[in-house]
Design a protein around this motif. Structure first.
Motif, PDB file in Angstrom:
ATOM      1  N   ALA A  75       0.817  -1.215   0.000  1.00 18.50           N
ATOM      2  CA  ALA A  75       0.000   0.000   0.000  1.00 18.50           C
ATOM      3  C   ALA A  75       0.846   1.258   0.000  1.00 18.50           C
ATOM      4  O   ALA A  75       0.392   2.318  -0.434  1.00 18.50           O
ATOM      5  CB  ALA A  75      -0.934  -0.001   1.207  1.00 18.50           C
ATOM      6  N   GLY A  76       2.086   1.151   0.500  1.00 19.70           N
ATOM      7  CA  GLY A  76       2.936   2.333   0.617  1.00 19.70           C
ATOM      8  C   GLY A  76       3.899   2.547  -0.526  1.00 19.70           C
ATOM      9  O   GLY A  76       4.571   3.585  -0.584  1.00 19.70           O
ATOM     10  N   LYS A  77       3.982   1.586  -1.448  1.00 21.50           N
ATOM     11  CA  LYS A  77       4.935   1.720  -2.557  1.00 21.50           C
ATOM     12  C   LYS A  77       4.626   2.985  -3.349  1.00 21.50           C
ATOM     13  O   LYS A  77       3.471   3.307  -3.610  1.00 21.50           O
ATOM     14  CB  LYS A  77       4.868   0.492  -3.460  1.00 21.50           C
ATOM     15  N   GLY A  78       5.675   3.701  -3.724  1.00 22.27           N
ATOM     16  CA  GLY A  78       5.510   4.986  -4.382  1.00 22.27           C
ATOM     17  C   GLY A  78       5.564   6.145  -3.406  1.00 22.27           C
ATOM     18  O   GLY A  78       5.495   7.302  -3.824  1.00 22.27           O
ATOM     19  N   HIS A 117       7.592 -10.343   2.434  1.00 21.90           N
ATOM     20  CA  HIS A 117       7.598 -11.576   1.638  1.00 21.90           C
ATOM     21  C   HIS A 117       7.767 -11.286   0.158  1.00 21.90           C
ATOM     22  O   HIS A 117       8.422 -12.052  -0.555  1.00 21.90           O
ATOM     23  CB  HIS A 117       6.294 -12.335   1.892  1.00 21.90           C
ATOM     24  N   THR A 118       7.187 -10.220  -0.336  1.00 24.03           N
ATOM     25  CA  THR A 118       7.301  -9.867  -1.754  1.00 24.03           C
ATOM     26  C   THR A 118       8.266  -8.702  -1.966  1.00 24.03           C
ATOM     27  O   THR A 118       8.220  -8.035  -2.996  1.00 24.03           O
ATOM     28  CB  THR A 118       5.915  -9.501  -2.325  1.00 24.03           C
ATOM     29  N   GLY A 119       9.137  -8.454  -1.005  1.00 27.60           N
ATOM     30  CA  GLY A 119      10.016  -7.302  -1.065  1.00 27.60           C
ATOM     31  C   GLY A 119      11.308  -7.561  -1.819  1.00 27.60           C
ATOM     32  O   GLY A 119      11.573  -8.662  -2.323  1.00 27.60           O
ATOM     33  N   THR A 120      12.149  -6.537  -1.869  1.00 26.37           N
ATOM     34  CA  THR A 120      13.445  -6.632  -2.522  1.00 26.37           C
ATOM     35  C   THR A 120      14.473  -7.206  -1.558  1.00 26.37           C
ATOM     36  O   THR A 120      14.317  -7.143  -0.333  1.00 26.37           O
ATOM     37  CB  THR A 120      13.929  -5.247  -2.988  1.00 26.37           C
ATOM     38  N   LEU A 166       5.270  -7.204  -9.091  1.00 20.21           N
ATOM     39  CA  LEU A 166       5.223  -5.741  -9.130  1.00 20.21           C
ATOM     40  C   LEU A 166       5.891  -5.116  -7.910  1.00 20.21           C
ATOM     41  O   LEU A 166       6.607  -4.117  -8.018  1.00 20.21           O
ATOM     42  CB  LEU A 166       3.771  -5.266  -9.229  1.00 20.21           C
ATOM     43  N   HIS A 167       5.664  -5.693  -6.735  1.00 22.05           N
ATOM     44  CA  HIS A 167       6.255  -5.145  -5.516  1.00 22.05           C
ATOM     45  C   HIS A 167       7.783  -5.168  -5.605  1.00 22.05           C
ATOM     46  O   HIS A 167       8.461  -4.233  -5.156  1.00 22.05           O
ATOM     47  CB  HIS A 167       5.769  -5.942  -4.319  1.00 22.05           C
TER      48      HIS A 167
END
Length: 627
Positions: free
Chosen positions: A266-269, A284-287, A427-428
């Motif tokens: 929700a906070g991406k960007g 979990h879906t992070g870099t 995408l994340h």
């Protein structure tokens, strides 16, 4: 003597809604910008007639599915920074219960939507009536009670005069930055059409102030001390940064302190992808960059985040010795999570106060720490480029190459909408957000079918910007109906439809937990009864075209790039259809950089499940409770 006007309950409600406004930072907006509706016997003579009566004051949009109308309303509300919302009206029975999923999505994501379902007769002239649920032990229960647990406010208007306090209460919740979510006013069909003498004051314009509370001085001082004492602080930016329009304040905070900033879905960007302090998605879906910083952080500064299990890797990610949490959040409930030190305030107000206080001390993190995460970020970006590259442009693209093709076409004005399947994880990790609101991921409820109707709502709130709905075949088959609405209303959304013949995300998860991809492929049954035969001969592009969309088919990486560019320039609803390469021999997105807890069978005879349980027990042993 108080002046009155005789109207039906429905007419009074529509007239009241048209006079409600929000104001924040000196900007005033309609609180209820429009009403979506599908009519049946439970609302056609009440709300339907009222919308016809007051069509000049309350715009109306026709939907095809009640759940998707809520999704469209939620998309509009999020793009409007929660300062403007839509109402949704339905008949009783299945029309009303179709609202439940959308209501849950809105409430979980703290996004305002007003639900106006019809209800059974309050006067009970016949019992039961069509579509009435009979509850022998409770005569006042209807199917609309399903909406109670997923609504932030619920009332049933059984008498005309009850509308006044209920409507005011509903507006209070919709405009409240802490309590907002789905608000339900259940409207018995006889009461909707009943006349009443309404005080004129009820229809006076009202402005609901959206607060920006500042931090308590004691909490602020403690927060400043915690940050100054930390050697390896990490910011985790959540959706509250966007809701507060705190992106510039966060950028100033990060630039002043050089503290790295990771982001939830929700906070991406919250920061542009190329901001020096942005280290990408976390959890979990992070870099790899963000997750390694999370593992070694001694202070995690959550800003507007709920710290869900995807963010915390089910309690295994923030594993540094003595790690503590500082939670800047407008909601006290979230401020105390993970035994954190709460800083209860609006995200923008709190960040501005923190920045000012830390600048007084000329506080910055150590240069070696900055060099470390800067180099790690550069290495990750090389991995992103490798995922996007296509050595042979005339072959079928992988999903990361599909994302890369879109990445190459868009600029900061584009908005991408997604919610479920394998795309959110890719995408994340991979998407390069160029503006504060480009990345529209609904991952609080991760609802399949959200993307297309939500894109319509987003486009209604941002008419001059390109809006993309990214959908896989599983999501598309859940809810393509609002393509008809986009065509009817001339809402020029762009749909990127990716065909991978099944539930790709759950297929991969199934394999990792010993489920062997059981029941996740869209294929014919084989002789052993499993779905492992040939792919189904469906043509989703033809389906989209049959619903009125202009469709561009792309078969190769090169063809996809051309189709996306053509779709972006289109001024009519347009779909780009592409089949993705799913072979295990073809490089996909980087694997998960952190764990996610999906319990595995404790006893099993199949080797895949036995092995998966061993791996599960290993991860569980690393979980910690932050006390």
């Amino acid at each position: 003597m108080t002046s009155t006007t005789r109207l039906t309950v429905a007419q009074a409600l529509v007239r009241f809604l048209a006079a409600q406004y929000t104001e924040r930072d000196g900007v005033r907006r309609r609180l209820i910008g429009a009403t979506w509706g599908i009519f049946g016997h439970g609302n056609v003579a009440g709300i339907g007639q009222a919308l016809l009566e007051y069509g000049d004051a309350m715009p109306y949009h026709q939907g095809r599915n009640e759940q998707s109308m809520v999704h469209a309303a939620v998309g509009y509300a999020r793009q409007s920074n929660r300062l403007s919302a839509h109402a949704v009206t339905t008949s009783i029975g299945p029309g009303a219960t179709n609202l439940v999923t959308g209501a849950a999505l809105a409430t979980i994501n703290h996004l305002p939507v007003l639900l106006l379902p019809g209800d059974v007769f309050a006067t009970r002239p016949a019992d039961p009536v069509l579509q009435q649920l009979e509850v022998p032990h409770a005569g006042d229960v209807s199917v609309n009670d399903c909406l109670r647990p997923v609504s932030k406010y619920f009332d049933r208007i059984t008498r005309p005069e009850a509308l006044i306090p209920a409507a005011l209460g509903a507006m209070r919740v919709l405009a409240d930055p802490i309590d907002t979510g789905a608000v339900t006013l259940a409207l018995p069909q006889d009461v909707q059409a009943e006349g009443y003498d309404w005080p004129e004051e009820f229809f006076a314009e009202r402005t609901w102030t959206v607060r920006r509370p500042a931090a308590d001085p004691v909490e602020l001082a403690e927060a400043v001390q915690a940050i100054r004492s930390a050697r390896r602080p990490l910011v985790v930016a959540g959706g509250g940064v966007h809701h507060s329009r705190a992106e510039d304040a966060l950028a100033e905070f990060a630039s002043a302190t050089l503290i790295p900033v990771a982001s939830t879905q929700a906070g991406k960007g919250s920061l542009r992808w190329d901001h020096p302090q942005d280290v990408g998605g976390v959890g979990h879906t992070g870099t790899a960059t963000a997750d390694e910083l999370a593992r070694t952080a001694d202070l995690v500064i959550g800003i507007g985040t709920r710290f869900t299990d995807f963010t915390t890797a089910s309690g295994t990610l923030f594993s540094g010795d003595g790690v503590r949490f500082l939670n800047l959040n407008i909601a006290p409930f979230d401020g105390h999570k993970l035994s954190g030190r709460p800083l209860v305030a609006d995200a923008r107000s709190g960040l501005e106060e923190l920045t000012e206080a830390l600048e007084l001390h000329d506080h910055r993190v150590d240069a070696a720490y900055v060099a470390e995460y800067t180099e790690d970020k550069q290495r990750w970006e090389h991995r992103v480029e490798a995922c996007f590259e296509a050595d042979e442009p005339d072959v079928r693209p992988t999903q990361p190459q599909i994302i890369g093709a879109l990445d190459a076409v868009v600029d900061e004005s584009d908005i991408i909408v997604n919610a479920a399947g394998s795309l959110p994880g890719d995408l994340h990790k991979l998407w390069r957000s160029r503006s504060r609101d480009q990345y529209h991921l609904e991952y609080g409820y991760s609802c399949m079918g959200y993307e297309i109707p939500a894109a319509i709502g987003v486009k209604m709130a941002a008419a001059d910007r390109p809006v993309w709905a990214l959908v896989g075949d599983g999501t598309y088959l859940m809810m393509p109906t609002e393509l008809v609405t986009a065509v009817q209303e001339g809402v020029a959304i762009k749909v990127l439809l990716v065909q991978n013949h099944g539930y790709a995300s759950i297929g991969g998860l199934s394999e990792s937990v010993g489920g062997e991809r059981f029941g996740t492929a869209y294929r014919f049954r084989a002789q052993d009864g499993t779905y492992t035969g040939a792919p189904l001969p469906v043509d989703l592009a033809a389906n989209a075209a049959s619903l009125g969309m202009r469709v561009l088919r792309a078969k190769t990486v090169q063809g996809l790039r051309a189709a996306l560019a053509e779709a972006r320039d289109a001024d009519t609803p347009t779909c780009v259809y592409v089949e993705s390469e799913t072979s295990d021999t073809v490089s996909g997105a980087p694997p998960a950089q952190a764990w996610w807890d999906v319990p595995v069978a404790e006893t099993a005879t199949r080797p895949s499940a036995v092995k998966a349980r061993e791996e599960y027990d290993r991860h569980v042993s690393t979980r910690r409770r932050h006390l």
